[in-house]
Design a protein around this motif. Structure first.
Motif, short mmCIF file in Angstrom:
data_model
loop_
_atom_site.label_atom_id
_atom_site.label_comp_id
_atom_site.label_asym_id
_atom_site.label_seq_id
_atom_site.Cartn_x
_atom_site.Cartn_y
_atom_site.Cartn_z
N UNK A 97 9.54 -39.75 27.95
CA UNK A 97 8.20 -39.95 27.56
C UNK A 97 7.88 -39.53 26.10
N UNK A 98 8.81 -39.53 25.36
CA UNK A 98 8.72 -39.63 23.98
C UNK A 98 8.01 -40.62 23.25
N UNK A 99 6.97 -40.24 22.37
CA UNK A 99 6.40 -41.35 21.59
C UNK A 99 7.23 -42.10 20.92
N UNK A 100 6.93 -43.55 20.86
CA UNK A 100 7.78 -44.18 19.86
C UNK A 100 9.08 -44.82 20.47
N UNK A 101 9.31 -44.44 21.71
CA UNK A 101 10.38 -45.00 22.35
C UNK A 101 10.22 -45.97 23.35
N UNK A 102 8.94 -46.59 23.38
CA UNK A 102 8.91 -47.83 24.26
C UNK A 102 8.65 -49.00 23.24
N UNK A 103 9.18 -50.20 23.87
CA UNK A 103 8.86 -51.44 23.41
C UNK A 103 8.24 -52.34 24.32
N UNK A 104 7.64 -53.59 24.01
CA UNK A 104 7.27 -54.51 24.81
C UNK A 104 7.68 -55.93 24.40
#
Length: 430
Positions: free
Chosen positions: A236-243
């Motif tokens: 849930x850490x910001x910046x660890x998601x991509x698309x």
């Protein structure tokens, strides 16, 4: 002098330059031009009279025809289409819509259900947009994991028949050309194991709309237990998601036996392909089948999926993909909104347009019993005498046997009288 009397008089006149016979059969020689002039002038006068009468008769016939047509239009129930000018057929257009339930294009809530049996869950997991018990809840897509050699799942006491092997074999036969035994991606080349996103067919229509989908993924943040059916921890850490999107904005599709094929790359629908000069490749998109194949090697490297590739080991790897997608909705995208799974469907619609032309003298009376009163059909509303009015609400399309085939409803009743004409376009999609 009537028309027929004029014709009879003409018949009795001798024709100029044509010999005639006496009652005794003797030939009478043609008269000289000088002596023939009065006769020719008389004939010309008669001819002019004939022409005038012919024009008068023609005008009367035309007026009578127009009057009959006008009378016929007053009580007309059907109008036959002119197929040349009133009907336009075989018009094709591509229509897109949100792929998810209620035609939404963004999905930010993800649920699995207990209705699947344990045996089914070893092969795939269905994903709902609402809690399965909620009203209107429906499966949106399914997730699966496949391995060419059957690793990452239990063979359950059988020989070479594990769920992961069956999944890989199924999609290999569906998507690859004959003779190809492995999926090959631009990210890591030939790969033995894949993750699969398969859209629900009734949501897909004809195909996935290329260039109009975006997969959100987030990092798997903790070590995965051996059997990770519901315990995968997503970051849930910001910046660890991509698309991820397809590369249709950069290159044309590759054409195979399964139709068009695009690469799946890092990027977003708003921003396009990330680092377009050297994209990061994650898999393959098969829009005609509504299937996205993700390279397990790339997901392990970039998002710490920790794919279980143990022999005869029940890893339930597809749950890692579920938690990566659902966990991304807990993070905020660069747009300021939560990450969502964006997708649209696409279909080619063939249409026929029928132009219903209602002339001013037509359809001003109604067959509804409430329109008249008494045994002789007297107009119920006295104000309608010489000025009838109707409201058009429905157009029916009939065949030559007057059998009703289709009905079109107007958005609101259309007032019709002798001072108004209407053009109603009816569109039939196939």
């Amino acid at each position: 002098m009537t028309f027929m009397e004029t014709i009879e008089k003409l018949r009795k006149l001798p024709r100029h330059g044509v010999p005639s016979q006496t009652s005794r059969g003797q030939e009478i020689l043609p008269t000289s031009p000088a002596s023939a002039s009065p006769t020719a002038a008389a004939a010309e006068t008669v001819n002019e009279q004939v022409r005038q009468l012919a024009r008068q008769l023609a005008n009367e016939i035309i007026a009578e025809r127009d009057q009959m047509q006008s009378i016929a239009r007053l009580g007309r129930t059907f109008t036959k289409f002119d197929m040349g000018s009133d009907v336009v057929s075989k018009q094709k257009e591509t229509v897109t819509a949100g792929l998810w339930s209620d035609n939404l294009a963004s999905l930010t809530t993800f649920h699995t259900g207990s209705s699947q049996t344990t045996s089914q869950r070893r092969y795939y997991v269905d994903v709902y947009h609402k809690a399965p018990a909620a009203t209107g809840s429906a499966v949106q897509f399914s997730l699966a994991y496949g391995h060419a050699k059957g690793s990452g799942s239990s063979a359950l006491g059988t020989s070479n028949d594990s769920p992961s092997r069956a999944i890989y074999s199924q999609y290999r036969q569906l998507l690859l050309n004959p003779g190809d035994s492995r999926f090959t991606t631009a990210g890591s080349g030939s790969t033995d194991h894949i993750y699969v996103i398969n859209f629900k067919r009734n949501r897909l229509r004809e195909r996935l709309d290329a260039g109009n989908f975006e997969i959100p993924l987030t990092l798997i943040s903790a070590s995965r237990p051996l059997n990770a059916t519901g315990s995968v921890s997503a970051s849930r850490t910001a910046g660890t998601a991509i698309s991820l999107i397809d590369d249709s904005s950069l290159a044309s599709a590759t054409i195979g036996d399964s139709g068009k094929i695009y690469n799946i790359v890092s990027g977003s629908m708003d921003g396009g392909v990330f680092n377009s000069s050297a994209p990061i490749y994650y898999g393959l998109a098969y829009p005609d089948h509504g299937v996205l194949v993700l390279d397990a090697k790339m997901l392990d490297q970039q998002l710490n999926f920790q794919t279980n590739t143990g022999s005869n080991s029940e890893g339930n790897n597809h749950f890692a993909l579920f938690h990566s997608i659902s966990g991304s909705a807990l993070q905020t995208a660069p747009s300021g909104n939560p990450y969502g799974f964006l997708a649209r469907n696409s279909e080619q619609v063939t249409s026929t347009h029928y132009f219903v032309r209602v002339k001013n003298a037509e359809y001003n009376f109604s067959n509804n019993p409430s329109y008249v009163t008494g045994s002789v059909g007297k107009l119920k509303q006295s104000s309608f005498v010489n000025n009838p009015k109707t409201y058009i609400t429905t157009v029916g399309l009939y065949n030559d046997n007057r059998e009703l085939l289709a009905v079109a409803k107007l958005s609101k009743p259309l007032l019709k009288d002798f001072t108004k004409e209407a053009l109603i376009r009816v569109k039939l999609d196939f």
